[in-house]
Design a protein around this motif. Sequence first.
Motif, PDB file in Angstrom:
ATOM      1  N   ALA A 105       0.856  -1.195   0.000  1.00 51.76           N
ATOM      2  CA  ALA A 105       0.000   0.000   0.000  1.00 51.76           C
ATOM      3  C   ALA A 105       0.885   1.236   0.000  1.00 51.76           C
ATOM      4  O   ALA A 105       2.012   1.217   0.491  1.00 51.76           O
ATOM      5  CB  ALA A 105      -0.923   0.010   1.222  1.00 51.76           C
ATOM      6  N   GLY A 106       0.342   2.313  -0.574  1.00 50.19           N
ATOM      7  CA  GLY A 106       1.010   3.597  -0.451  1.00 50.19           C
ATOM      8  C   GLY A 106       1.861   3.976  -1.639  1.00 50.19           C
ATOM      9  O   GLY A 106       1.602   3.595  -2.784  1.00 50.19           O
ATOM     10  N   GLU A 107       2.921   4.710  -1.367  1.00 52.61           N
ATOM     11  CA  GLU A 107       3.725   5.359  -2.397  1.00 52.61           C
ATOM     12  C   GLU A 107       4.614   4.370  -3.139  1.00 52.61           C
ATOM     13  O   GLU A 107       5.121   3.405  -2.564  1.00 52.61           O
ATOM     14  CB  GLU A 107       4.595   6.448  -1.751  1.00 52.61           C
ATOM     15  N   GLY A 108       4.823   4.646  -4.432  1.00 50.58           N
ATOM     16  CA  GLY A 108       5.676   3.811  -5.262  1.00 50.58           C
ATOM     17  C   GLY A 108       7.149   4.062  -4.987  1.00 50.58           C
ATOM     18  O   GLY A 108       7.537   4.973  -4.255  1.00 50.58           O
ATOM     19  N   PHE A 109       7.987   3.246  -5.643  1.00 48.83           N
ATOM     20  CA  PHE A 109       9.432   3.357  -5.436  1.00 48.83           C
ATOM     21  C   PHE A 109       9.965   4.724  -5.867  1.00 48.83           C
ATOM     22  O   PHE A 109      10.981   5.181  -5.348  1.00 48.83           O
ATOM     23  CB  PHE A 109      10.158   2.263  -6.222  1.00 48.83           C
ATOM     24  N   GLU A 110       9.305   5.375  -6.821  1.00 49.50           N
ATOM     25  CA  GLU A 110       9.766   6.673  -7.294  1.00 49.50           C
ATOM     26  C   GLU A 110       9.084   7.829  -6.562  1.00 49.50           C
ATOM     27  O   GLU A 110       9.345   8.994  -6.869  1.00 49.50           O
ATOM     28  CB  GLU A 110       9.524   6.787  -8.799  1.00 49.50           C
ATOM     29  N   GLU A 111       8.216   7.512  -5.602  1.00 50.26           N
ATOM     30  CA  GLU A 111       7.480   8.550  -4.875  1.00 50.26           C
ATOM     31  C   GLU A 111       7.945   8.701  -3.433  1.00 50.26           C
ATOM     32  O   GLU A 111       7.830   9.793  -2.853  1.00 50.26           O
ATOM     33  CB  GLU A 111       5.979   8.224  -4.885  1.00 50.26           C
ATOM     34  N   VAL A 112       8.438   7.637  -2.827  1.00 51.49           N
ATOM     35  CA  VAL A 112       8.866   7.725  -1.426  1.00 51.49           C
ATOM     36  C   VAL A 112      10.072   8.644  -1.306  1.00 51.49           C
ATOM     37  O   VAL A 112      10.773   8.928  -2.282  1.00 51.49           O
ATOM     38  CB  VAL A 112       9.215   6.330  -0.858  1.00 51.49           C
ATOM     39  N   GLU A 113      10.313   9.103  -0.091  1.00 55.75           N
ATOM     40  CA  GLU A 113      11.467   9.965   0.138  1.00 55.75           C
ATOM     41  C   GLU A 113      12.763   9.209  -0.101  1.00 55.75           C
ATOM     42  O   GLU A 113      13.730   9.757  -0.647  1.00 55.75           O
ATOM     43  CB  GLU A 113      11.418  10.502   1.576  1.00 55.75           C
ATOM     44  N   GLU A 114      12.793   7.936   0.284  1.00 51.64           N
ATOM     45  CA  GLU A 114      13.998   7.125   0.100  1.00 51.64           C
ATOM     46  C   GLU A 114      13.613   5.658   0.182  1.00 51.64           C
ATOM     47  O   GLU A 114      12.734   5.280   0.955  1.00 51.64           O
ATOM     48  CB  GLU A 114      15.040   7.451   1.182  1.00 51.64           C
ATOM     49  N   SER A 115      14.286   4.831  -0.618  1.00 55.22           N
ATOM     50  CA  SER A 115      14.111   3.382  -0.488  1.00 55.22           C
ATOM     51  C   SER A 115      15.316   2.688  -1.090  1.00 55.22           C
ATOM     52  O   SER A 115      15.838   3.116  -2.124  1.00 55.22           O
ATOM     53  CB  SER A 115      12.825   2.899  -1.182  1.00 55.22           C
ATOM     54  N   PHE A 116      15.777   1.634  -0.432  1.00 58.78           N
ATOM     55  CA  PHE A 116      16.892   0.860  -0.973  1.00 58.78           C
ATOM     56  C   PHE A 116      16.827  -0.577  -0.463  1.00 58.78           C
ATOM     57  O   PHE A 116      16.152  -0.889   0.528  1.00 58.78           O
ATOM     58  CB  PHE A 116      18.248   1.495  -0.643  1.00 58.78           C
ATOM     59  N   PHE A 117      17.544  -1.435  -1.187  1.00 59.71           N
ATOM     60  CA  PHE A 117      17.595  -2.872  -0.910  1.00 59.71           C
ATOM     61  C   PHE A 117      19.065  -3.270  -0.827  1.00 59.71           C
ATOM     62  O   PHE A 117      19.933  -2.643  -1.444  1.00 59.71           O
ATOM     63  CB  PHE A 117      16.908  -3.648  -2.031  1.00 59.71           C
ATOM     64  N   GLY A 118      19.361  -4.325  -0.094  1.00 62.93           N
ATOM     65  CA  GLY A 118      20.727  -4.834  -0.061  1.00 62.93           C
ATOM     66  C   GLY A 118      20.794  -6.196   0.576  1.00 62.93           C
ATOM     67  O   GLY A 118      19.786  -6.754   1.018  1.00 62.93           O
ATOM     68  N   PHE A 119      22.013  -6.742   0.594  1.00 57.57           N
ATOM     69  CA  PHE A 119      22.191  -8.012   1.313  1.00 57.57           C
ATOM     70  C   PHE A 119      23.525  -8.021   2.037  1.00 57.57           C
ATOM     71  O   PHE A 119      24.467  -7.321   1.666  1.00 57.57           O
ATOM     72  CB  PHE A 119      22.034  -9.223   0.384  1.00 57.57           C
ATOM     73  N   MET A 120      23.567  -8.814   3.108  1.00 60.48           N
ATOM     74  CA  MET A 120      24.750  -8.989   3.942  1.00 60.48           C
ATOM     75  C   MET A 120      25.124 -10.459   3.974  1.00 60.48           C
ATOM     76  O   MET A 120      24.286 -11.337   3.739  1.00 60.48           O
ATOM     77  CB  MET A 120      24.468  -8.521   5.371  1.00 60.48           C
ATOM     78  N   LEU A 121      26.397 -10.728   4.264  1.00 59.45           N
ATOM     79  CA  LEU A 121      26.877 -12.095   4.468  1.00 59.45           C
ATOM     80  C   LEU A 121      27.624 -12.151   5.789  1.00 59.45           C
ATOM     81  O   LEU A 121      28.410 -11.259   6.107  1.00 59.45           O
ATOM     82  CB  LEU A 121      27.805 -12.524   3.327  1.00 59.45           C
ATOM     83  N   ARG A 122      27.372 -13.226   6.550  1.00 56.64           N
ATOM     84  CA  ARG A 122      28.034 -13.395   7.846  1.00 56.64           C
ATOM     85  C   ARG A 122      28.464 -14.844   8.026  1.00 56.64           C
ATOM     86  O   ARG A 122      27.922 -15.754   7.390  1.00 56.64           O
ATOM     87  CB  ARG A 122      27.098 -13.014   8.998  1.00 56.64           C
ATOM     88  N   GLY A 123      29.431 -15.027   8.913  1.00 57.71           N
ATOM     89  CA  GLY A 123      29.794 -16.369   9.332  1.00 57.71           C
ATOM     90  C   GLY A 123      28.853 -16.838  10.428  1.00 57.71           C
ATOM     91  O   GLY A 123      28.139 -16.044  11.045  1.00 57.71           O
ATOM     92  N   ARG A 125      29.544  -3.340   7.902  1.00 58.56           N
ATOM     93  CA  ARG A 125      30.724  -3.970   7.309  1.00 58.56           C
ATOM     94  C   ARG A 125      30.438  -5.366   6.761  1.00 58.56           C
ATOM     95  O   ARG A 125      31.306  -5.960   6.128  1.00 58.56           O
ATOM     96  CB  ARG A 125      31.873  -4.013   8.316  1.00 58.56           C
ATOM     97  N   THR A 126      29.247  -5.879   7.009  1.00 61.64           N
ATOM     98  CA  THR A 126      28.883  -7.159   6.393  1.00 61.64           C
ATOM     99  C   THR A 126      28.038  -6.962   5.131  1.00 61.64           C
ATOM    100  O   THR A 126      27.668  -7.934   4.483  1.00 61.64           O
ATOM    101  CB  THR A 126      28.106  -8.045   7.383  1.00 61.64           C
ATOM    102  N   VAL A 127      27.738  -5.708   4.787  1.00 61.60           N
ATOM    103  CA  VAL A 127      26.926  -5.424   3.597  1.00 61.60           C
ATOM    104  C   VAL A 127      27.767  -5.673   2.348  1.00 61.60           C
ATOM    105  O   VAL A 127      28.852  -5.112   2.194  1.00 61.60           O
ATOM    106  CB  VAL A 127      26.407  -3.976   3.614  1.00 61.60           C
ATOM    107  N   ARG A 128      27.260  -6.508   1.471  1.00 60.91           N
ATOM    108  CA  ARG A 128      27.958  -6.772   0.205  1.00 60.91           C
ATOM    109  C   ARG A 128      27.382  -5.945  -0.938  1.00 60.91           C
ATOM    110  O   ARG A 128      28.053  -5.688  -1.920  1.00 60.91           O
ATOM    111  CB  ARG A 128      27.859  -8.260  -0.161  1.00 60.91           C
TER     112      ARG A 128
END
Length: 723
Positions: free
Chosen positions: A570-588, A599-602
Motif C-alpha cells: 500500500a502507499g507510495e511507489g518506489f519513485e514517490e517515497v522519500e527514500e528506499s533501498f535494498f541490499g544483502f549482507m553475508l556473515r559467518g 561492514r557485512t553489507v555486500r
Amino acid sequence: MVHRLDALVIRHTHRLPLPTGPAGEGGTAARQFDAALMSVGFKLSAELLEHLSGLSEGTVVDTAVRTLGTVREMVGDHVRHNVYFIDFPAGVPDTFDFWMRCIAGALADDGTRANTLEQLSAGVVNLLTLPSYGTYRHTYAEMLAHHDELLAAAGDRLTVLHLGGTSDDELTRLYLALAGSGTPLGEDGLRDLQDLAGHCADGPQPEEIPVRENRAVVNRARLMAGAGLLLDTVTDALRLACALVGGDVTLREPTRLRALPRPVRRALLAGLDAVVAAAPAKLADVHAHREMFKRLGERLHPHEYPQWPHAADVFAVARGEKAARSLDSRVEDLLRTSDVTGAAELLKAAPGKLFRSLDRLLRAARTQEERDAVVAAAGQVVPDVSGRVVLSVRQHLHNRAQETGARRVFVNRLGRAWVTDDSRPPVPAPERERLIVALDAELRRRLPAVDHLLIDPDVLDVALPLSGKATASGLGVLPRGSSSPVDGELLRFFVYWKQAEHTTDYDLSALLLDADYATVSWLSYTNLRDAGGKHSGDITDAPDGASEFIDLRLGAVRGAFVVPQVNIFAGEGFEEVEESFFGFMLRGTEQQGRPFEPRTVRMKSELRGPGRVALPLAFLRGSDGRWRAKWLHLYLKGTPASNRVEGNRVTVATLLRGIVEREQLTVRHLTGLMTGGGTTVTVWDGKTVPAGPVTYIGLERPDGLHPGSRIVTPENLRDLIPA
C-alpha cells in the motif's frame, strides 16, 4: 559546492580527492579515521593514510567527518534500521501463534475489542486493525541493547579508499568519464553528470559525447556558460529544450515546455539551422517526435527569425507542411516488395540501424544471394558501428542459436519486464556464425594492446554494461545478468523505505524455487519461519523510515533458487517515497551483532523503478553446491495495492528462467579477445601485486598497484566497451 561534489568522486571512483591543509602531526587522527571507516566496511589505502598523517589534526578530522557521511550513505548506514521482533533473528515466532497474540492483544484493548469481535464473527480479521501489528513496539536504542557487538571476521567486506588528485582534477576526470561514456547512464548518473557539467563547463571537454542524453545535459551547462552548443541532429536540440526546463532528456516521457528567454531561443534556432543546412536529410528525424517539435516551435517563434530558414523547416515538417521522408519508411517499402538486398544497401547509410535490423533481414531473405548481401553489407559498415552496438548484436546472435518456441523476456530501459512466446523463425546458422566471427574480429581490432593483464577471477562472469539504464545505482551493484560468488553461511537481505506523505507499506519477501523453477516455499509476513530462514516482522507505516530483514542459512535452504523481492502492499511507489533501498549482507555462523551491520553489507542499491514489485537479484545454487548471485534489476507492474509474493510466483519464475538461461556477454569474453600475442596474464590471488604497471580488471582495486596501471572495477566497467 566543491565538498559536495567531492562526494560524487568517492561514490563513483572510491578515491578521496587530495586532502589539503596545514602540515602537522595528524597520525593519531588518521588512524582513528581509519578505524571508524573499518566499522562501516571501508579502509584507507596505505598511501592515503600516510598523506593524512602529515596534515594537521583539524584537517584530518574535517576530512573524516565529510568522508564518513558519504560512505555511510553508500552502504545504507545513514539511517536507523529497527526490527519488529526485537531479538531478530532469534525470537521470531510461528506465524499463526504471532497472529493469535495480536488478536488477543486487540481483545484486551477497550478501543479495539468491539471491532475485533465483529471481525471474528465474520471469520476474517484484518491484521492492520490490530494495535500491536505492523508498528515498532520498542525504540531503536532498546533494540540495540538486545544484541551483542559484531565479531570481526576475515570475510567481512573491506572497501579501500584510495588517494586521488586535487579536487578540481578529480572532478574534471569524473566529468569527462561520465560525459564521454559510450554507454547510457542511469537516472542517478545523469543527475550527477548535470551537477558536474555545471562545475566543469569552462574546463576540458570530452573529444566525443556519443550518448545523446549525456549530450543534452552537457549542452545545458554549455548554454548557461555561454559556450557553443554540440548539436548534430535536430533531436539534440529537442533534448536540450527538455533539459532546460528540467524535463526528460531521454524523451520517453512528455515534457511540458515553457517559454524560453530570447537568447536561449536564438541559440536553439541557430543550432537547428546549422544542423539542417549541413544535412537536410536529418529533417526526417522530426517524425519520431512530431508533437514535441510542434510544442517546441510554439516556444521558439521561428517566424521571428528569418535569418534561420532551415530551422523553420524543422517545424514545417512537424506540422506536415513540408515533406521529409524517413529512412525507416523507405526501408519498409523495400521490404514490403521483398527487396532484402535493396533494404540492406539503403541501411548502409545508417550503420547502427543496419546492425539492429540484421535479425529481421536474415529472416526475410529468401535466397542465398540475399543472405550473402546482408552479411556483406554488415561487414562493410562494421567499422562505423559503436562498440556497444557491436557487442549487443554479438550477444543477440549468440542467443539466437537456441531452438524456437522458447519464452522471450523483454526488459525496457526502466527495468519493467514482461514475457511472451518467441514465435520468430530461426536465423540461418551459417550466416549467424559468419557474423559472430566477423564481430569478434572487429572487437579484437578495437581493443587496446595489453602487455600485462592482472585479473580477478570473480569478475569474469560480470556482464558487460551495455547500458547503465539496466543497473541501479549503489554499492557493489553489478549489471543485469552478472553472476558473482556468495561466500558465507548466513545470508541476510534487507529493505529500507521512508514515506514522503502517505502511509506506505513495503513487504520484503523471498521466493524459494527448485531446479525446475517450481515453488518450494516462501518467506514473508505471511510465513515468518521456513526453509532455514526467518523474517524480521511486518512494518506497515514508515513516517520516520522502516526496515525489514530476511535471514537465511544457505546450507539449510531447500531448492536451487532464492529470489528476494520487495512488494508494495500500500502507499507510495518506489519513485514517490522519500527514500528506499535494498541490499544483502553475508556473515559467518559465529557472527551475531545487530540486524544491520554495515561492514557485512555486500550490496546496497537504490529502489527507483516504475512497477509495484522489485526484483533486485536472485541467488542460485550451483551443481557444486556453492551459491552465486544473479543480478536482475527488474520491476513488475503488479497491482495498485496488496501485492504479495504468493500472487506473483509464476511470473517471477518465468522471468527468472528467461534471465538465467540467456547467456550474457561477460568480462570473460572481452578478456579472451585481449589475451592474444605477447600478453602476460596473471590471476589475482588477493595477495601479490606485480611490481610493474598492469591492466587490472576486478571487483575491488588492490592496494599498492603501480601508479602507471590501468584499473577497471565495477565503478568504471563501461571503460572496457571499445569505442
